[in-house]
Enzyme design. Structure first.
Site, PDB file in Angstrom:
ATOM      1  N   LYS A  88      32.694  67.177  79.370  1.00  0.00           N
ATOM      2  CA  LYS A  88      31.340  67.318  79.926  1.00  0.00           C
ATOM      3  C   LYS A  88      30.428  67.835  78.825  1.00  0.00           C
ATOM      4  O   LYS A  88      30.874  68.528  77.919  1.00  0.00           O
ATOM      5  CB  LYS A  88      31.342  68.333  81.079  1.00  0.00           C
ATOM      6  CG  LYS A  88      30.144  68.227  81.989  1.00  0.00           C
ATOM      7  CD  LYS A  88      30.377  67.200  83.078  1.00  0.00           C
ATOM      8  CE  LYS A  88      29.175  66.971  83.944  1.00  0.00           C
ATOM      9  NZ  LYS A  88      29.525  66.135  85.110  1.00  0.00           N
TER      10      LYS A  88
ATOM     11  N   LYS B 252      39.625  65.496  88.472  1.00  0.00           N
ATOM     12  CA  LYS B 252      38.915  64.419  89.161  1.00  0.00           C
ATOM     13  C   LYS B 252      39.299  63.077  88.543  1.00  0.00           C
ATOM     14  O   LYS B 252      39.650  62.129  89.241  1.00  0.00           O
ATOM     15  CB  LYS B 252      37.403  64.642  89.018  1.00  0.00           C
ATOM     16  CG  LYS B 252      36.540  63.648  89.742  1.00  0.00           C
ATOM     17  CD  LYS B 252      35.086  63.685  89.288  1.00  0.00           C
ATOM     18  CE  LYS B 252      34.463  65.051  89.454  1.00  0.00           C
ATOM     19  NZ  LYS B 252      32.969  64.999  89.333  1.00  0.00           N
TER      20      LYS B 252
ATOM     21  N   ASN C 106      20.302  61.001  92.437  1.00  0.00           N
ATOM     22  CA  ASN C 106      21.188  59.834  92.461  1.00  0.00           C
ATOM     23  C   ASN C 106      22.234  59.914  93.573  1.00  0.00           C
ATOM     24  O   ASN C 106      22.395  58.977  94.355  1.00  0.00           O
ATOM     25  CB  ASN C 106      21.855  59.686  91.086  1.00  0.00           C
ATOM     26  CG  ASN C 106      22.872  58.578  91.073  1.00  0.00           C
ATOM     27  OD1 ASN C 106      24.053  58.818  91.277  1.00  0.00           O
ATOM     28  ND2 ASN C 106      22.429  57.353  90.895  1.00  0.00           N
TER      29      ASN C 106
ATOM     30  N   LYS D 123      36.098  61.855  79.158  1.00  0.00           N
ATOM     31  CA  LYS D 123      35.128  61.134  79.989  1.00  0.00           C
ATOM     32  C   LYS D 123      34.447  62.122  80.897  1.00  0.00           C
ATOM     33  O   LYS D 123      35.112  62.953  81.532  1.00  0.00           O
ATOM     34  CB  LYS D 123      35.864  60.074  80.839  1.00  0.00           C
ATOM     35  CG  LYS D 123      34.936  59.262  81.719  1.00  0.00           C
ATOM     36  CD  LYS D 123      34.308  58.115  80.952  1.00  0.00           C
ATOM     37  CE  LYS D 123      33.097  57.512  81.635  1.00  0.00           C
ATOM     38  NZ  LYS D 123      31.810  58.205  81.331  1.00  0.00           N
TER      39      LYS D 123
ATOM     40  N   THR E 232      28.646  57.150  93.239  1.00  0.00           N
ATOM     41  CA  THR E 232      29.036  58.502  93.658  1.00  0.00           C
ATOM     42  C   THR E 232      28.749  58.694  95.148  1.00  0.00           C
ATOM     43  O   THR E 232      29.615  59.165  95.908  1.00  0.00           O
ATOM     44  CB  THR E 232      28.327  59.576  92.820  1.00  0.00           C
ATOM     45  OG1 THR E 232      28.466  59.234  91.445  1.00  0.00           O
ATOM     46  CG2 THR E 232      28.910  60.943  93.070  1.00  0.00           C
TER      47      THR E 232
ATOM     48  N   GLN F 234      36.473  68.024  85.774  1.00  0.00           N
ATOM     49  CA  GLN F 234      36.525  66.594  85.444  1.00  0.00           C
ATOM     50  C   GLN F 234      37.946  66.141  85.090  1.00  0.00           C
ATOM     51  O   GLN F 234      38.319  65.004  85.363  1.00  0.00           O
ATOM     52  CB  GLN F 234      35.566  66.318  84.267  1.00  0.00           C
ATOM     53  CG  GLN F 234      35.136  64.872  84.143  1.00  0.00           C
ATOM     54  CD  GLN F 234      34.007  64.499  85.087  1.00  0.00           C
ATOM     55  OE1 GLN F 234      33.052  65.239  85.258  1.00  0.00           O
ATOM     56  NE2 GLN F 234      34.106  63.349  85.728  1.00  0.00           N
TER      57      GLN F 234
ATOM     58  N   GLY G  77      25.900  60.001  82.951  1.00  0.00           N
ATOM     59  CA  GLY G  77      24.843  60.836  83.513  1.00  0.00           C
ATOM     60  C   GLY G  77      25.366  61.981  84.367  1.00  0.00           C
ATOM     61  O   GLY G  77      26.552  62.059  84.685  1.00  0.00           O
ATOM     62  N   ASP G  78      24.480  62.884  84.696  1.00  0.00           N
ATOM     63  CA  ASP G  78      24.704  63.969  85.659  1.00  0.00           C
ATOM     64  C   ASP G  78      23.295  64.459  85.995  1.00  0.00           C
ATOM     65  O   ASP G  78      22.330  63.699  85.823  1.00  0.00           O
ATOM     66  CB  ASP G  78      25.586  65.078  85.043  1.00  0.00           C
ATOM     67  CG  ASP G  78      26.105  66.071  86.088  1.00  0.00           C
ATOM     68  OD1 ASP G  78      27.072  65.746  86.793  1.00  0.00           O
ATOM     69  OD2 ASP G  78      25.538  67.178  86.226  1.00  0.00           O
TER      70      ASP G  78
ATOM     71  N   SER H 113      32.506  54.400  86.485  1.00  0.00           N
ATOM     72  CA  SER H 113      32.325  54.461  85.031  1.00  0.00           C
ATOM     73  C   SER H 113      33.550  53.879  84.334  1.00  0.00           C
ATOM     74  O   SER H 113      33.437  53.155  83.345  1.00  0.00           O
ATOM     75  CB  SER H 113      32.133  55.911  84.568  1.00  0.00           C
ATOM     76  OG  SER H 113      30.814  56.348  84.792  1.00  0.00           O
TER      77      SER H 113
HETATM   78  P1  NDP Z   1      19.923  64.186  89.918  1.00  0.00           P
HETATM   79  O1  NDP Z   1      19.330  64.816  88.723  1.00  0.00           O
HETATM   80  O2  NDP Z   1      19.719  62.741  90.155  1.00  0.00           O
HETATM   81  O3  NDP Z   1      19.464  64.950  91.232  1.00  0.00           O
HETATM   82  C1  NDP Z   1      19.715  66.287  91.393  1.00  0.00           C
HETATM   83  C2  NDP Z   1      19.135  66.754  92.722  1.00  0.00           C
HETATM   84  O4  NDP Z   1      19.602  68.057  93.018  1.00  0.00           O
HETATM   85  C3  NDP Z   1      17.618  66.842  92.696  1.00  0.00           C
HETATM   86  O5  NDP Z   1      17.115  66.606  93.983  1.00  0.00           O
HETATM   87  C4  NDP Z   1      17.409  68.287  92.272  1.00  0.00           C
HETATM   88  O6  NDP Z   1      16.152  68.835  92.659  1.00  0.00           O
HETATM   89  C5  NDP Z   1      18.525  68.989  93.005  1.00  0.00           C
HETATM   90  N1  NDP Z   1      18.907  70.192  92.250  1.00  0.00           N
HETATM   91  C6  NDP Z   1      19.401  70.237  90.996  1.00  0.00           C
HETATM   92  N2  NDP Z   1      19.606  71.510  90.611  1.00  0.00           N
HETATM   93  C7  NDP Z   1      19.223  72.262  91.649  1.00  0.00           C
HETATM   94  C8  NDP Z   1      19.205  73.643  91.862  1.00  0.00           C
HETATM   95  N3  NDP Z   1      19.607  74.514  90.913  1.00  0.00           N
HETATM   96  N4  NDP Z   1      18.774  74.089  93.072  1.00  0.00           N
HETATM   97  C9  NDP Z   1      18.350  73.214  94.034  1.00  0.00           C
HETATM   98  N5  NDP Z   1      18.341  71.890  93.871  1.00  0.00           N
HETATM   99  C10 NDP Z   1      18.795  71.420  92.708  1.00  0.00           C
HETATM  100  O7  NDP Z   1      21.498  64.518  89.831  1.00  0.00           O
HETATM  101  P2  NDP Z   1      22.714  63.819  90.563  1.00  0.00           P
HETATM  102  O8  NDP Z   1      22.324  63.349  91.908  1.00  0.00           O
HETATM  103  O9  NDP Z   1      23.335  62.884  89.607  1.00  0.00           O
HETATM  104  O10 NDP Z   1      23.723  65.053  90.695  1.00  0.00           O
HETATM  105  C11 NDP Z   1      23.797  65.877  91.875  1.00  0.00           C
HETATM  106  C12 NDP Z   1      25.141  66.564  91.915  1.00  0.00           C
HETATM  107  O11 NDP Z   1      26.189  65.577  91.951  1.00  0.00           O
HETATM  108  C13 NDP Z   1      25.487  67.447  90.709  1.00  0.00           C
HETATM  109  O12 NDP Z   1      26.273  68.528  91.158  1.00  0.00           O
HETATM  110  C14 NDP Z   1      26.328  66.531  89.833  1.00  0.00           C
HETATM  111  O13 NDP Z   1      27.175  67.267  88.972  1.00  0.00           O
HETATM  112  C15 NDP Z   1      27.118  65.799  90.895  1.00  0.00           C
HETATM  113  N6  NDP Z   1      27.721  64.522  90.520  1.00  0.00           N
HETATM  114  C16 NDP Z   1      26.979  63.514  89.978  1.00  0.00           C
HETATM  115  C17 NDP Z   1      27.572  62.311  89.658  1.00  0.00           C
HETATM  116  C18 NDP Z   1      26.791  61.167  89.138  1.00  0.00           C
HETATM  117  O14 NDP Z   1      27.393  60.102  88.922  1.00  0.00           O
HETATM  118  N7  NDP Z   1      25.498  61.265  88.921  1.00  0.00           N
HETATM  119  C19 NDP Z   1      29.013  62.103  89.836  1.00  0.00           C
HETATM  120  C20 NDP Z   1      29.690  63.199  90.476  1.00  0.00           C
HETATM  121  C21 NDP Z   1      29.051  64.359  90.788  1.00  0.00           C
HETATM  122  P3  NDP Z   1      15.005  69.073  91.555  1.00  0.00           P
HETATM  123  O15 NDP Z   1      14.509  67.707  91.203  1.00  0.00           O
HETATM  124  O16 NDP Z   1      14.010  69.930  92.232  1.00  0.00           O
HETATM  125  O17 NDP Z   1      15.665  69.761  90.385  1.00  0.00           O
HETATM  126  O1  2IT Z   2      30.539  64.748  87.623  1.00  0.00           O
HETATM  127  C1  2IT Z   2      30.787  63.541  87.387  1.00  0.00           C
HETATM  128  O2  2IT Z   2      31.845  63.030  87.717  1.00  0.00           O
HETATM  129  C2  2IT Z   2      29.733  62.734  86.747  1.00  0.00           C
HETATM  130  N1  2IT Z   2      28.656  63.254  86.507  1.00  0.00           N
HETATM  131  C3  2IT Z   2      30.010  61.312  86.374  1.00  0.00           C
HETATM  132  C4  2IT Z   2      30.792  61.231  85.089  1.00  0.00           C
HETATM  133  C5  2IT Z   2      30.987  59.847  84.514  1.00  0.00           C
HETATM  134  O3  2IT Z   2      31.546  59.811  83.406  1.00  0.00           O
HETATM  135  O4  2IT Z   2      30.621  58.859  85.127  1.00  0.00           O
END
Ligand code: NDP
Ligand code: 2IT
Length: 448
Positions: free
Chosen positions: A128, A116, A242, A92, A211, A113, A167-168, A380
């Site tokens: 992943k 976590k 997100n 997952k 998240t 992961q 997603g991520d 999830s």
């Molecule tokens: P999104 O794609 O929705 O948003 C990512 C955000 O981070 C955007 O604002 C993006 O800016 C910025 N960003 C991404 N890469 C970079 C970079 N290299 N330098 C500067 N800014 C950056 O992703 P999420 O919000 O889903 O994910 C954000 C973080 O949270 C990640 O580390 C992800 O692994 C983690 N995460 C996500 C989960 C989820 O359920 N979605 C769960 C647990 C952790 P820009 O648009 O300019 O690229």
């Molecule tokens: O980093 C993470 O935990 C995620 N991007 C969510 C993974 C999931 O299976 O919901």
């Protein structure tokens, strides 16, 4: 052999076997370095070579993803899935679409992961995947053709009891929809093979929020250990995707004031706070128009820090929610100098090892990613349960379960840190509690 020597040996082997994969090395080192007291207490883990096994993915997939852009040109990307560990349940973990994606990035994420998912209390293994595809600037049709091509290979490796992606970065509701549609077509089967689905075709309420909400619930537990609450706390948040969006929403609900958001171009600073109305603008800007955060500064006449991250802004609590290694030693020193008393990681591995050293040395509240952001994957897991039962729970039910899971995760980390002689060190607590559950399951299941 002393635990320290065993750990050093495993780490050196990881460096040798995975050359150049620096993010993976970093994630492995942090976990291994926490496990010395565990190996001292559990010689059976050493005997069964659990460490040597846990750092090696069970299966690694890498494939070509050809697709046609709107001009009719053929494009070629690379697709990946790392099925890291299935001791606790089906693999997952999310899919990341970003030009920086490579094997080392996805292995760090897949490795994190495992622990976590173990902390969530739910039966999920770790995995992943993703691609170096860049969704920025692509039309909806281009994104759809890419997602269909990506799933045309991935579908044969995944399934609701095998591997369940989500997603991520760069993968949200739109991408999950396109991939689900293609999976269903290829398998002729409607199952919960992906999470983060839309509500009307099997998604769970609160998954989009999970998240960010979870990270704030976790931070609230941290504050309680010092008799504090979010009332009146100034908070900096990075990212505007997100995780960042729903972190801000929950902070507002709990009486804190979120004053920053960012993207890869820069940071906005709104000292009056990003209230519900302004947040609605951000959601429309980022999720529908897919624009740059600078527009916020133009619209609300606030400061825009071009090319900068938010860590220079004075705050009580910081929520790095964008990407890995976005807080370095200097940033951490600045945060501490400005009186920051809590860092909770919404992103995966956002703090460098040197930044973490600063937090631990100054004994501020530090919520490590694999615990603090586990609410996403936990929800999830709740989506998988609802799909398996062919039922859906109400918003209140899911939110309550998420909240209780975050409280339980905090307790596991807090208690493990105490038990293993590092009271208050939630990083060690998270690594140890996450590891022990997986290691015990691996012992039970024999040499596999
Ligand atoms: P999104 O794609 O929705 O948003 C990512 C955000 O981070 C955007 O604002 C993006 O800016 C910025 N960003 C991404 N890469 C970079 C970079 N290299 N330098 C500067 N800014 C950056 O992703 P999420 O919000 O889903 O994910 C954000 C973080 O949270 C990640 O580390 C992800 O692994 C983690 N995460 C996500 C989960 C989820 O359920 N979605 C769960 C647990 C952790 P820009 O648009 O300019 O690229
Ligand atoms: O980093 C993470 O935990 C995620 N991007 C969510 C993974 C999931 O299976 O919901």
């Amino acid at each position: 052999m002393a635990a320290k020597t065993i750990i050093q040996g495993v780490y050196e082997e990881v460096l040798k076997r995975n050359p150049g994969e620096v993010e993976f090395h970093q994630a492995v080192k942090e976990v291994l370095d926490s496990l010395e007291p565990v190996l001292d207490k559990h010689p059976e883990y050493v005997e069964a070579r659990i460490l040597d096994r846990i750092v090696e993915p069970e299966r690694q997939l890498m494939f070509r993803v050809p697709w046609q852009d709107d001009k009719g040109n053929i494009q070629v990307n690379r697709g990946f899935r790392f099925e890291f560990n299935s001791a606790l349940g089906p693999y997952k973990g999310g899919l990341r679409f970003h030009p920086t994606v490579n094997a080392g990035i996805l292995k760090f994420l897949g490795f994190e992961q495992i622990f976590k998912n173990s902390l969530t209390t739910l039966p999920m293994g770790g995995g992943k995947g993703g691609s170096d595809f860049d969704p920025k600037g692509k039309s909806d049709n281009e994104v759809m053709r890419f997602c269909q091509s990506f799933m045309t290979e991935l579908f044969r490796h995944i399934g609701p009891n095998t591997d369940v992606p989500a997603g991520d970065i760069g993968v949200g509701g739109r991408e999950i929809g396109f991939m689900f549609g293609q999976y269903k077509r290829l398998r002729n089967e409607f199952t919960g093979v992906l999470t983060g689905k839309a509500l009307n075709w099997g998604g769970s309420l609160i998954r989009p929020e999970a998240t960010g909400y979870g990270c704030v619930y976790f931070a609230e537990e941290m504050l309680k250990t010092r008799g504090e609450s979010f009332k009146g706390k100034i908070c900096t948040v990075s990212g505007s995707g997100n995780v960042a969006q729903y972190t801000v929403e929950k902070l507002n609900q709990l009486g804190a004031k979120a004053v920053t958001l960012s993207d890869s171009n820069g940071t906005i600073h709104d000292p009056n706070g990003i209230d519900a109305e302004k947040l609605a603008f951000v959601l429309e800007l980022k999720n529908i128009r897919r624009g740059r955060i600078k527009e916020y500064a133009d619209k609300y006449k606030v400061q825009y820090l071009d090319g900068k991250r938010p860590w220079g802004i004075k705050c009580d609590c910081a929520f790095p929610s964008a990407t890995q290694n976005e807080v370095n030693e200097e940033d951490a020193k600045t945060l501490l100098k400005n009186g920051c008393m809590l860092v909770a990681e919404g992103a995966n591995m956002p703090s460098t090892p040197e930044a973490i050293e600063q937090y631990l040395e100054k004994k501020i509240l530090y919520g490590p990613a694999k615990a603090a952001n586990a609410g996403g994957v936990a929800t999830s897991g709740l989506e998988m349960s609802q799909n398996a039962m062919m039922m859906s729970w109400s918003r209140e039910e899911v939110d309550k379960k998420l909240h209780n899971i975050m409280i339980a995760i905090h307790k596991q980390c807090f208690d493990a840190a105490e038990e293993y002689g590092e009271p208050g060190n939630l990083m060690m607590g998270a690594n140890i509690a996450g590891f022990v559950k997986v290691a015990d399951a691996m012992l039970d299941q024999g040499v596999v």
